[in-house]
Design an enzyme around this catalytic site. Sequence first.
Site, PDB file in Angstrom:
ATOM      1  N   GLU A 261      62.224 -23.195   9.564  1.00  0.00           N
ATOM      2  CA  GLU A 261      61.617 -22.952  10.880  1.00  0.00           C
ATOM      3  C   GLU A 261      60.376 -23.823  10.948  1.00  0.00           C
ATOM      4  O   GLU A 261      59.347 -23.522  10.328  1.00  0.00           O
ATOM      5  CB  GLU A 261      61.250 -21.475  11.045  1.00  0.00           C
ATOM      6  CG  GLU A 261      60.557 -21.164  12.357  1.00  0.00           C
ATOM      7  CD  GLU A 261      59.588 -20.005  12.243  1.00  0.00           C
ATOM      8  OE1 GLU A 261      58.505 -20.098  12.846  1.00  0.00           O
ATOM      9  OE2 GLU A 261      59.906 -19.032  11.538  1.00  0.00           O
ATOM     10  N   CYS A 300      53.653 -21.282  15.738  1.00  0.00           N
ATOM     11  CA  CYS A 300      54.731 -22.271  15.770  1.00  0.00           C
ATOM     12  C   CYS A 300      55.446 -22.254  17.110  1.00  0.00           C
ATOM     13  O   CYS A 300      56.144 -23.211  17.465  1.00  0.00           O
ATOM     14  CB  CYS A 300      55.711 -22.008  14.634  1.00  0.00           C
ATOM     15  SG  CYS A 300      56.430 -20.355  14.654  1.00  0.00           S
TER      16      CYS A 300
END
Length: 687
Positions: A261, A300
Amino acid sequence: MNTLTPIQKIPNYTEGHWRTGSGDGELLRDAVTAEPIFIATTESIDMEAALHYARMVGNPALRKLSFHERGRRLKALALYLAERKEQFYQLSYHTGATRADSWIDIEGGIGNLFANASLRRKFPDLPYCTDGDPIPLGKGGTFMAHHLLVPREGVAVHINAYNFPVWGMLEKCAVNWLAGMPAVVKPSPFGAYLTQAVAKAIIESGILPEGSLQILCGAPGNLLDGLTAQDVVTFTGSKQTGLQLKTHPRILSESVPFNMEADSLNALVLGKDAVPGTAEWELFIKEIRNEMTVKAGQKCTAVRRILVPEHLLEDATKALQQTLAQTIIGNPHNQKVRMGALAGQFQKERLLHNVQQLLAVSGLVYGSLDSVPVVDADAGKGAFISPLLLRNDYPFQTDVIHEVEAFGPVSTLMPYKDLDEAIALSKKGKGSLCCSIVTADKTTATEFVIGAATHHGRILVLNQECAKESTGHGSPLPQLVHGGPGRAGGGEEMGGVRGVKHYLQRVAVQGSPSMLTAITGTYQQGAAGTAATVHPFRKYFEELEIGYQLLTEKRTITAEDIDRFADLSGDHFYAHQKGTDFTGTMFHQQVAHGYFILSAAAGLFVDGSALGPVLLNYGIDELRFTKPVYPGAEIQVRFTCKEKLPQDNREEGEIPRGIVKWLVEVLDETGEHVAVGTILTMVRRLL
């Protein structure tokens, strides 16, 4: 504050013991005051031994537990951590996070435990489960196959970024624990003291089997050198670091599953209908402010690119300047502060370097790189920076704004002419974790979602209708997949049942229905049953066995039955009426209602002669009417215990019970199926 004097090394937990690493390690400083607080080091820690311990001790213990037992432990663990959350909040202030920032990290992480605990109801009360539907392989019904999912025999190694010390660990561990795998967690040293505090509470609780969790608070050392094909590695962080890990020789040679990720240049699109004065416009401004300032933009999933219709670019610039100017920055202990510090000076230096690259092609329309007013803090010591709003009027003429991410409170405004351009600009990020569009127009939303879906892991369509309950652009949810293609890493995690499957090995099993019934713990149609000696509705939950089977008496269906059911139900569909001309239809005479056949079947298999363990009918999972039933046909029911799912009492004094799934096969006088379904009953338990 939890500053320690003299500065202490953060203990690591491996092989059932707390161990302090040797060497100088990494000096950790308070993000607000720059005061030294901890040292993170894993030097002298035996990484290979930690992996071996997880496989030999934690894995067998977790694999023996059923999904329901694991899920109940996750719930108990969530409650245990929730009672101790205040100590985590106090530590979290060191990271520069406000109370609201820490809520996302701490309670969001605990929420993952609760969500996955509830997910146990999607699985059988076994250590393993089936995947998909059974597959017949022979015409005679004696040869079939089913896919089985079993826990892998290795360890889940989680290498996490610094921005979410608690969420980063619990979002992943909740899933691998439910699947039956132990974890070795390697958080970023920056914030590792908070991760370690939560890990310490988990271990002290004794809720999970020993070996379920080990934590390494410093550098990973040779951790990856000891991986095997049964292990799983996950990584959260930068694309560059992720690629280095993904191409590690051991990961390649052992074909170790690797999920990445990576930070991405997520976009938020303002629809052309969302003009100033509309509710959607206000939502747009609010969403951008939140995405830039929550966690000081260190997410993120944060919005890095703001795409607005070109005729609204000036309005958007002014509105965002005004809303960002209201942001109070400073010491997160102060309740008036809405944005704290970055994680540290290391992060501030990296951020400013990337901002300079963006400024080479864009203009700064809000904020300052050199100074920032702060409350209850020294701006020179703390890792503070103001929100920085950039603007690029020619987004198709430069790639920098679509390639360089400034990981902090930084976003770039850019215009688009039409929806096709908005879709194209969203794709120029080359893959993102999430994307949003603010619009009330259904056509716009549909065209954007379908056009942009290939390049984004999640898309939020935000408008007034869902705003009150919306969790926002930047909030991953345990029920949904989190990840994205391309730059975002090409992986996915969480996602409910989907996430659990990443830690299970899928195997296709072939054999007879009876053999696969024994292996899967679920009755497979065509398997030999155990003839009922006592009516199934006379048995308690624990007394019922998979395959316990009742073959009922027979009943002849008459035209009068069909007429009465039509009158009672009000269903006078042409096929159920005697006087219908059936020429050109699928039927050649009056046909019984499918629901009448099911009702008649219930009359054959239900035992209502006296009160018994069956509490109620819980519903129908599957039902198919496979052959017309005409007057004069004779039906009979084969009623088989298919699957059992225990239920937990939610309140004291509730009747203990479980859900039993029954395969209902309605047969006619030729022995052929006229209806097949799965009904559910709630059945009292003995305990």
